[in-house]
Scaffold this active site. Structure first.
Site, PDB file in Angstrom:
ATOM      1  N   HIS A  25       0.899  -1.163   0.016  1.00  0.00           N
ATOM      2  CA  HIS A  25      -0.034  -0.077   0.080  1.00  0.00           C
ATOM      3  C   HIS A  25       0.932   1.239  -0.095  1.00  0.00           C
ATOM      4  CE1 HIS A  25      -2.655  -2.873   2.139  1.00  0.00           C
ATOM      5  NE2 HIS A  25      -3.365  -2.755   1.022  1.00  0.00           N
ATOM      6  N   GLU A  63       1.980   3.847   2.989  1.00  0.00           N
ATOM      7  CA  GLU A  63       2.329   3.054   4.363  1.00  0.00           C
ATOM      8  C   GLU A  63       4.067   3.222   4.534  1.00  0.00           C
ATOM      9  OE1 GLU A  63      -1.419  -0.017   4.668  1.00  0.00           O
ATOM     10  OE2 GLU A  63       0.738  -0.624   4.341  1.00  0.00           O
ATOM     11  N   HIS A  72       3.583  -3.404   7.110  1.00  0.00           N
ATOM     12  CA  HIS A  72       2.348  -2.429   6.735  1.00  0.00           C
ATOM     13  C   HIS A  72       2.145  -1.394   7.871  1.00  0.00           C
ATOM     14  CE1 HIS A  72       0.273  -4.559   3.378  1.00  0.00           C
ATOM     15  NE2 HIS A  72       1.337  -5.452   3.648  1.00  0.00           N
ATOM     16  N   GLU A 117       1.720  -5.546  10.845  1.00  0.00           N
ATOM     17  CA  GLU A 117       0.972  -4.257  11.067  1.00  0.00           C
ATOM     18  C   GLU A 117       1.758  -3.614  12.360  1.00  0.00           C
ATOM     19  OE1 GLU A 117      -1.129  -2.814   9.175  1.00  0.00           O
ATOM     20  OE2 GLU A 117      -2.155  -4.411   8.115  1.00  0.00           O
TER      21      GLU A 117
HETATM   22 ZN    ZN Z   1      -1.021  -2.208   4.240  1.00  0.00          ZN
END
Ligand code: ZN
Length: 336
Positions: free
Chosen positions: A59, A62, A151, A215
Site C-alpha cells: 500500500h 504506508e 504495513h 502491522e
Molecule cells: Zn497495508
C-alpha cells in the site's frame, strides 16, 4: 555510499540505475532487478543459508515501513551492516508511493495467489511481477525462507503492533517464528485458518516460506512517523541480517497474545450496515449478544463468541467482499 543504496530515491523518481550491480567494500553484492526491487547477496564464505524477503509499500501510503527498509538498504550500501543472508528488498507499489496513495486502481494486497489473472491495470501487473520475483528469489533448495511484509494500518488499533500468520492446509504454525515476532516487538498474532490472497499468503502457501504480514501502527505521510516505533523490529531484522540473532529454541512467547479468526463478515448487498463507529479501532472488544451488522434479507451478525474483537472493519468494500473479521483468543496448543 553505493548508488544502489538509494533504491527508495530511484523508485520514487521512477528512474533506472545506470549500474545494475554493485559490490560493497565488504564483498556484498547489490543487484537492481526491476523498479523497487533489490537483491542483496552476501560473500559466499559468509552466507548463513537464509533467504529473507522484506517488502513494504504494497500500500503506497504506508511510509514508516518504507522508511525502515530504506534505512537497512542504506546501511548495507555503506558497509555499516554486513549481511550473512540473501535478501530481496521490495517496494511493492511504486505508482501509489509516488502519489502517497494506498493504491492506483485497486488494492494490490488482494491480488496474489493468482487473483491478478482476473484483473487488469497497474496493480494486477505488479502482483504478477512480485510473484515472479519472489518465486525466483525463493527457488534455491536447502535454504531457510522468511518473508516479512510490512504495513501500517488505516485505523488506530488497541494493539499497536501485530502479525498475521497465513494458513495452508496440513501445515502447522511455528512456535519459534512466534517467539521471533515477540522479540521483534509484536504484541499479538492472528493465526489464520483459511487461505488468503495477500502477498505473505502467496509466499507461505506457494513458496514454502515462513511468511507474515506485520502491522506496525497507523499510516502517516513521509517524515511524520515519530509515532510508529519500529525500533525493536529494526534491531531484530539487523540481527537476522547479520546472523547475530540469539537462539529461538528456548525463547518465550510471554506477552504475545494469540487470536484466531472466528468469522469473516461478508457484505452481500448495498443494504449492509455495520454497527460500529467509523473510527473504531482494530482489536476493539465486542460483547456477547451485540448486533454487529445487518444485511439484505434480514441477515444479522450477532456476537456469540466470548472475548471477541473486531479487526479490519470496512463497510465500504464492494459487495461480496470482507467487511471485517471477528476474532477470538487462541491458545498455543496447535503450534509446532
Ligand atoms: Zn497495508
Amino acid at each position: 555510499m553505493l548508488a544502489l543504496g538509494k533504491l527508495l530515491e530511484l523508485t520514487l523518481a521512477g528512474r533506472e540505475p545506470a549500474e545494475k550491480t554493485q559490490l560493497t567494500a565488504k564483498g556484498v553484492r547489490m543487484r537492481w532487478l526491476t523498479e523497487g526491487a533489490l537483491e542483496v547477496s552476501p560473500a559466499a564464505d559468509r552466507d548463513s543459508g537464509m533467504d529473507l524477503l522484506l517488502s513494504a509499500g504494497i500500500h503506497g501510503n504506508e511510509t514508516a515501513p518504507i522508511e525502515l527498509l530504506d534505512r537497512l538498504i542504506i546501511a548495507i550500501a555503506r558497509g555499516e551492516i554486513t549481511p550473512r543472508v540473501r535478501i530481496l528488498f521490495v517496494f511493492g507499489n511504486p505508482g501509489a508511493m509516488r502519489t502517497g496513495a494506498r493504491f492506483v486502481e485497486e488494492d494490490l494486497n488482494r491480488l496474489f495467489n493468482g487473483r491478478h489473472e482476473n484483473s487488469s491495470g497497474p496493480e494486477a501487473l505488479r502482483a504478477c511481477e512480485l510473484e515472479h520475483l519472489a518465486e525466483t528469489f525463493f527457488s534455491q533448495p536447502q535454504r531457510t525462507r522468511l518473508h516479512y511484509d510490512l504495513h501500517t494500518a488505516i485505523r488506530g488499533s488497541r494493539i499497536e503492533q501485530f502479525a498475521l500468520y497465513p494458513y495452508k492446509e496440513g501445515r502447522m504454525h511455528s512456535r519459534q517464528q512466534l517467539a521471533r515476532l515477540r522479540a521483534a516487538g509484536m504484541e499479538a498474532v492472528l493465526l489464520q485458518n483459511k487461505p488468503s490472497i495477500v502477498f505473505s499468503a502467496y509466499t507461505y502457501d506457494q513458496l514454502g516460506a515462513e511468511a507474515f504480514t506485520l502491522e506496525l501502527g497507523k499510516a502517516r505521510p513521509f517524515g511524520q512517523n515519530a509515532g510508529v516505533n519500529v525500533e525493536r523490529l529494526e534491531q531484530r531484522l539487523t540481527h537476522i541480517i547479520e546472523g547475530t540473532e540469539p537462539s529461538l529454541e528456548q525463547a518465550s512467547l510471554e506477552g504475545l497474545q494469540l487470536f484466531s479468526v472466528a468469522r469473516e463478515v461478508i457484505k452481500r448487498s448495498d443494504a449492509f450496515v455495520l454497527h460500529l463507529p467509523d473510527d473504531v479501532e482494530n482489536f476493539s472488544e465486542l460483547a456477547e449478544g451485540y448486533l454487529l451488522a445487518e444485511d439484505v434479507a434480514s441477515t444479522r451478525w450477532v456476537i456469540e463468541e466470548s472475548g471477541a474483537r473486531i479487526i479490519f472493519p470496512n463497510p465500504k468494500v464492494k459487495n461480496g467482499l470482507r467487511a471485517g473479521m471477528i476474532i477470538e483468543p487462541a491458545s498455543a496448543a496447535g503450534l509446532v
